[in-house]
Motif scaffolding. Structure first.
Motif, PDB file in Angstrom:
ATOM      1  N   ASP A  78      -0.272 -12.019 -12.382  1.00 55.44           N
ATOM      2  CA  ASP A  78      -1.098 -11.402 -11.341  1.00 55.44           C
ATOM      3  C   ASP A  78      -2.332 -12.270 -11.137  1.00 55.44           C
ATOM      4  O   ASP A  78      -2.771 -12.973 -12.050  1.00 55.44           O
ATOM      5  CB  ASP A  78      -1.499  -9.978 -11.740  1.00 55.44           C
ATOM      6  CG  ASP A  78      -1.719  -9.088 -10.529  1.00 55.44           C
ATOM      7  OD1 ASP A  78      -1.815  -7.855 -10.703  1.00 55.44           O
ATOM      8  OD2 ASP A  78      -1.790  -9.607  -9.396  1.00 55.44           O
ATOM      9  N   ARG A  86     -10.098  -5.228  -6.717  1.00 59.70           N
ATOM     10  CA  ARG A  86      -8.680  -4.895  -6.566  1.00 59.70           C
ATOM     11  C   ARG A  86      -8.085  -4.664  -7.949  1.00 59.70           C
ATOM     12  O   ARG A  86      -8.337  -5.432  -8.872  1.00 59.70           O
ATOM     13  CB  ARG A  86      -7.936  -6.022  -5.864  1.00 59.70           C
ATOM     14  CG  ARG A  86      -6.484  -5.659  -5.504  1.00 59.70           C
ATOM     15  CD  ARG A  86      -5.700  -6.886  -5.041  1.00 59.70           C
ATOM     16  NE  ARG A  86      -5.542  -7.828  -6.130  1.00 59.70           N
ATOM     17  CZ  ARG A  86      -4.483  -7.876  -6.911  1.00 59.70           C
ATOM     18  NH1 ARG A  86      -3.496  -7.014  -6.756  1.00 59.70           N
ATOM     19  NH2 ARG A  86      -4.407  -8.779  -7.871  1.00 59.70           N
ATOM     20  N   ASP A 120      -4.446  -3.699 -10.244  1.00 63.12           N
ATOM     21  CA  ASP A 120      -3.179  -4.393 -10.434  1.00 63.12           C
ATOM     22  C   ASP A 120      -2.391  -4.446  -9.127  1.00 63.12           C
ATOM     23  O   ASP A 120      -2.425  -3.515  -8.323  1.00 63.12           O
ATOM     24  CB  ASP A 120      -2.338  -3.683 -11.491  1.00 63.12           C
ATOM     25  CG  ASP A 120      -2.948  -3.789 -12.876  1.00 63.12           C
ATOM     26  OD1 ASP A 120      -2.626  -2.931 -13.727  1.00 63.12           O
ATOM     27  OD2 ASP A 120      -3.732  -4.728 -13.108  1.00 63.12           O
ATOM     28  N   SER A 121      -1.648  -5.540  -8.966  1.00 61.89           N
ATOM     29  CA  SER A 121      -0.775  -5.649  -7.799  1.00 61.89           C
ATOM     30  C   SER A 121       0.448  -4.744  -7.979  1.00 61.89           C
ATOM     31  O   SER A 121       0.737  -4.254  -9.086  1.00 61.89           O
ATOM     32  CB  SER A 121      -0.299  -7.090  -7.629  1.00 61.89           C
ATOM     33  OG  SER A 121       0.551  -7.445  -8.712  1.00 61.89           O
ATOM     34  N   GLU A 122       1.175  -4.551  -6.890  1.00 58.09           N
ATOM     35  CA  GLU A 122       2.388  -3.743  -6.972  1.00 58.09           C
ATOM     36  C   GLU A 122       3.427  -4.424  -7.871  1.00 58.09           C
ATOM     37  O   GLU A 122       4.188  -3.758  -8.571  1.00 58.09           O
ATOM     38  CB  GLU A 122       2.957  -3.518  -5.567  1.00 58.09           C
ATOM     39  CG  GLU A 122       2.091  -2.584  -4.727  1.00 58.09           C
ATOM     40  CD  GLU A 122       2.672  -2.330  -3.347  1.00 58.09           C
ATOM     41  OE1 GLU A 122       2.018  -1.643  -2.547  1.00 58.09           O
ATOM     42  OE2 GLU A 122       3.781  -2.826  -3.059  1.00 58.09           O
ATOM     43  N   ASP A 123       3.464  -5.756  -7.835  1.00 57.69           N
ATOM     44  CA  ASP A 123       4.384  -6.482  -8.724  1.00 57.69           C
ATOM     45  C   ASP A 123       4.060  -6.173 -10.181  1.00 57.69           C
ATOM     46  O   ASP A 123       4.956  -5.927 -10.997  1.00 57.69           O
ATOM     47  CB  ASP A 123       4.260  -7.989  -8.498  1.00 57.69           C
ATOM     48  CG  ASP A 123       5.241  -8.509  -7.464  1.00 57.69           C
ATOM     49  OD1 ASP A 123       5.373  -9.738  -7.320  1.00 57.69           O
ATOM     50  OD2 ASP A 123       5.888  -7.680  -6.798  1.00 57.69           O
ATOM     51  N   ARG A 124       2.786  -6.199 -10.526  1.00 60.59           N
ATOM     52  CA  ARG A 124       2.373  -5.926 -11.907  1.00 60.59           C
ATOM     53  C   ARG A 124       2.771  -4.514 -12.305  1.00 60.59           C
ATOM     54  O   ARG A 124       3.310  -4.280 -13.394  1.00 60.59           O
ATOM     55  CB  ARG A 124       0.862  -6.126 -12.029  1.00 60.59           C
ATOM     56  CG  ARG A 124       0.211  -5.616 -13.311  1.00 60.59           C
ATOM     57  CD  ARG A 124       0.730  -6.310 -14.562  1.00 60.59           C
ATOM     58  NE  ARG A 124       0.626  -7.744 -14.555  1.00 60.59           N
ATOM     59  CZ  ARG A 124      -0.482  -8.429 -14.846  1.00 60.59           C
ATOM     60  NH1 ARG A 124      -1.605  -7.803 -15.111  1.00 60.59           N
ATOM     61  NH2 ARG A 124      -0.461  -9.748 -14.856  1.00 60.59           N
ATOM     62  N   THR A 160      -3.073 -12.602 -16.206  1.00 61.97           N
ATOM     63  CA  THR A 160      -3.906 -12.362 -15.026  1.00 61.97           C
ATOM     64  C   THR A 160      -4.910 -13.492 -14.932  1.00 61.97           C
ATOM     65  O   THR A 160      -5.728 -13.682 -15.831  1.00 61.97           O
ATOM     66  CB  THR A 160      -4.632 -11.011 -15.132  1.00 61.97           C
ATOM     67  OG1 THR A 160      -3.654  -9.988 -15.379  1.00 61.97           O
ATOM     68  CG2 THR A 160      -5.371 -10.703 -13.843  1.00 61.97           C
ATOM     69  N   GLY A 163       2.109 -13.174  -1.981  1.00 61.52           N
ATOM     70  CA  GLY A 163       1.509 -11.906  -2.359  1.00 61.52           C
ATOM     71  C   GLY A 163       1.372 -10.918  -1.229  1.00 61.52           C
ATOM     72  O   GLY A 163       1.026  -9.776  -1.448  1.00 61.52           O
ATOM     73  N   ASP A 186      -1.003  -7.319  -0.300  1.00 60.61           N
ATOM     74  CA  ASP A 186      -1.466  -6.651  -1.506  1.00 60.61           C
ATOM     75  C   ASP A 186      -2.341  -7.541  -2.366  1.00 60.61           C
ATOM     76  O   ASP A 186      -3.321  -7.089  -2.937  1.00 60.61           O
ATOM     77  CB  ASP A 186      -0.247  -6.180  -2.304  1.00 60.61           C
ATOM     78  CG  ASP A 186      -0.639  -5.410  -3.539  1.00 60.61           C
ATOM     79  OD1 ASP A 186      -1.470  -4.481  -3.407  1.00 60.61           O
ATOM     80  OD2 ASP A 186      -0.158  -5.726  -4.617  1.00 60.61           O
ATOM     81  N   ILE A 187      -1.998  -8.816  -2.494  1.00 63.52           N
ATOM     82  CA  ILE A 187      -2.808  -9.645  -3.383  1.00 63.52           C
ATOM     83  C   ILE A 187      -3.412 -10.822  -2.628  1.00 63.52           C
ATOM     84  O   ILE A 187      -3.423 -11.941  -3.103  1.00 63.52           O
ATOM     85  CB  ILE A 187      -2.018 -10.110  -4.620  1.00 63.52           C
ATOM     86  CG1 ILE A 187      -0.738 -10.855  -4.260  1.00 63.52           C
ATOM     87  CG2 ILE A 187      -1.663  -8.917  -5.475  1.00 63.52           C
ATOM     88  CD1 ILE A 187      -0.058 -11.448  -5.484  1.00 63.52           C
ATOM     89  N   GLY A 193      -2.102 -14.353  -2.279  1.00 59.23           N
ATOM     90  CA  GLY A 193      -1.553 -14.904  -3.504  1.00 59.23           C
ATOM     91  C   GLY A 193      -1.999 -16.322  -3.763  1.00 59.23           C
ATOM     92  O   GLY A 193      -3.113 -16.747  -3.433  1.00 59.23           O
TER      93      GLY A 193
END
Lengths: 440, 95
Positions: A186, A192, A194-198, A216, A378, A381-382, A385
């Motif tokens: 991440d 922000r 945690d991302s949805e991936d995390r 991270t 990303g 959301d991130i 990325g």
């Protein structure tokens, strides 16, 4: 003639169709199999002064060579080692994929064989997706079982994004490795969480009974590894560099987490499935398009992407730079994936359908229903990325190309296009024409 | 089909695929397509796909990475040679 191997070659995690072929097999002088798949490129010094070189059929393993000043032969797993030894990029060639070459003590080729790249086999009768899925599952099981058996008690770490590919490998690998952990990437961005991936990786790891190492990293820490990524990943093309930056962060985190271990863990990834299924697309960031793909039909695109594995070292090279052997289980199933019909590749839900055929209900439904998010971009959301982190700092395609050239002591960047073109290396078998000429 | 015919087809493909202006004074069959920015790394793959489909030949690495394979003229010569080689190859007898 002298033969020098400069630096270490990458750990061999090969497969011959039924058995694993590993470093120990190579060290014992066992010749590589007729068809070597998986991660496999190395040199072998044979007792009579001869040297054997080999590379797997997809080209996942890398081996380069250049002629020395005394007409000797210098070999290395990275061009940078040859550059540091005084060679120019224009004088460096890759060993062609699928090649096994034996050179005698004088450097003459005494044996040469070349296996064609994996191709899908045309079955006598069309196979159902379920049947293909079952064969893929059996192949992954067999390979991972042998890798685990060859490394008893050794920890393994699966790079888990929460996507279908890494989740597939996690679900299969947990059947064979007693000590299997997950690692999740991440980017540390302000304001922000945690991302949805995390979140997905954490949830799936819990469901599969694995601990999670969380890597991270700040954008600045990510960018710090650029020089390592460019040289060990042997690439300047932005998509591959961005993926390699993620892997560099993962590699560093794995080493830190395993600092007390007697031997570093094995690393597993879900790579190559995207190439097999032509599951890539361009991305947009701040109004510009990145990662453009050739405008080809899905089957031709797949062929090109698979062929491009010849010049992709964003996983093996980066983890090896951190002392971590990497196994890419999908690399040993290329023929099964390449047998998928062209019409299947045009289906938007092809990956989901295939993974269901491979694993059945071994993966929870929430994994199947997740939208695809690449760590390189990303999505929303991130914050773009890795792609965003680079572009926002002026590290664009031209910058990467220039820096790669600088690191490899190239003044005229057209040398890069002579080194890699259309996803293929300048490749040749090291013959000893000069010596032969002198003897005439 | 000779190299000149192949060059004509290649030129038509490249002009259309990569949006080369009809009156571009810098573009001709001796232009370095990559160096001059007409064809990028993605475009070279599209060009190879066209060559494979239109002329039924696969460009080997030695040709692909040669200096001459950067112009339409150079590509056409290489392709003409491959086409000729393919025609000269004996057809294997049915088993």
């Amino acid at each position: 003639m002298s033969v020098r191997v400069l630096g270490a070659t990458d750990p061999v995690m090969g497969w011959d169709g039924a058995r694993a072929y590993l470093d120990a097999d190579g060290a014992a002088g066992s010749p590589p199999p007729e068809r070597l798949d998986g991660v496999g490129a190395a040199t072998q010094r044979l007792g009579d002064g001869s040297t054997r070189l080999f590379r797997d059929r997809l080209g996942v393993g890398k081996l380069f060579w250049a002629r020395g000043g005394d007409s000797g032969l210098d070999l290395a797993a990275r061009p940078i080692r040859l550059i540091e030894a005084g060679h120019r990029l224009d004088d460096i060639s890759a060993l062609p994929r699928g090649c096994v070459v034996t050179l005698d003590a004088a450097g003459h080729v005494v044996e040469e064989r070349r296996a064609p790249p994996p191709r899908g086999s045309a079955p006598d009768e069309p196979e159902s997706l379920e049947a293909i899925g079952a064969r893929i599952r059996d192949r992954l099981d067999a390979y991972l079982a042998q890798i685990a058996a060859a490394h008893p008690g050794r920890r393994a770490v699966i790079c888990l994004s929460g996507g279908l590919d890494s989740s597939t490998i996690a679900a299969v690998a947990r059947r064979h490795f007693d000590d299997l952990a997950a690692i999740s990437f991440d980017i540390d961005l302000p304001d922000r969480g945690d991302s949805e991936d995390r979140a997905a990786a954490r949830r799936l790891a819990g469901d599969l009974g694995m601990t999670v190492i969380e890597a991270t990293v700040s954008p600045e820490a990510l960018i710090e590894t650029l020089d390592l990524v460019l040289t060990e990943g042997i690439d300047w093309r932005d998509f591959n560099v961005h993926a390699a930056l993620v892997n560099a962060a993962l590699g560093r985190a794995i080493r830190e987490a395993s600092a007390g271990d007697a031997t570093p863990p094995l690393v597993l990834t879900g790579d190559l499935s995207n190439e097999y299924l032509a599951d890539y697309g361009a991305e947009r960031y701040r109004g510009a398009t990145y990662y453009a793909l050739p405008r080809l039909g899905p089957d031709r695109l797949r062929d090109i992407l698979v062929q491009g594995l010849d010049t992709c070292h964003r996983e093996v090279g980066i983890f090896a730079a951190h002392g971590l052997p990497l196994a890419q289980p999908f690399a040993v199933a290329a023929d099964l994936y390449l047998g998928l019909p062209a019409a299947f590749l045009a289906e938007p839900d092809r990956k989901e359908r295939l993974v269901r055929a491979i694993l059945g209900d071994a993966l929870p439904d929430y994994i199947y229903s997740r939208p695809k998010v690449r760590a390189q971009t990303g999505g929303l959301d991130i914050g773009g990325g890795v792609l965003g982190a680079c572009i926002d700092r002026g590290i664009d395609a031209d910058w990467l190309r220039g820096r790669f050239a600088e690191l490899h002591r190239v003044d005229d960047t057209s040398a890069l296009d002579r080194f890699i073109r259309a996803g293929r290396y300048r490749a040749a078998i090291p013959t000893h024409r000069e010596a032969i000429h002198e003897c005439v | 089909m000779n190299a000149s015919d192949i060059a004509a087809e290649l030129e038509a493909f490249i002009r259309q695929q990569f949006h080369v202006a009809p009156n571009d004074p810098n573009f001709d069959r001796t232009t370095d397509l990559f160096g001059a920015g007409y064809v990028d790394s993605v475009g070279v793959i599209e060009t190879l796909a066209f060559i494979g489909e239109r002329f039924d030949v696969e460009v080997p690495e030695e040709a692909l990475l040669s200096e001459s394979f950067t112009t339409i003229e150079g590509m056409a010569e290489a392709i003409a040679g491959l086409v000729q080689d393919a025609r000269a190859r004996p057809v294997s007898a049915a088993g």
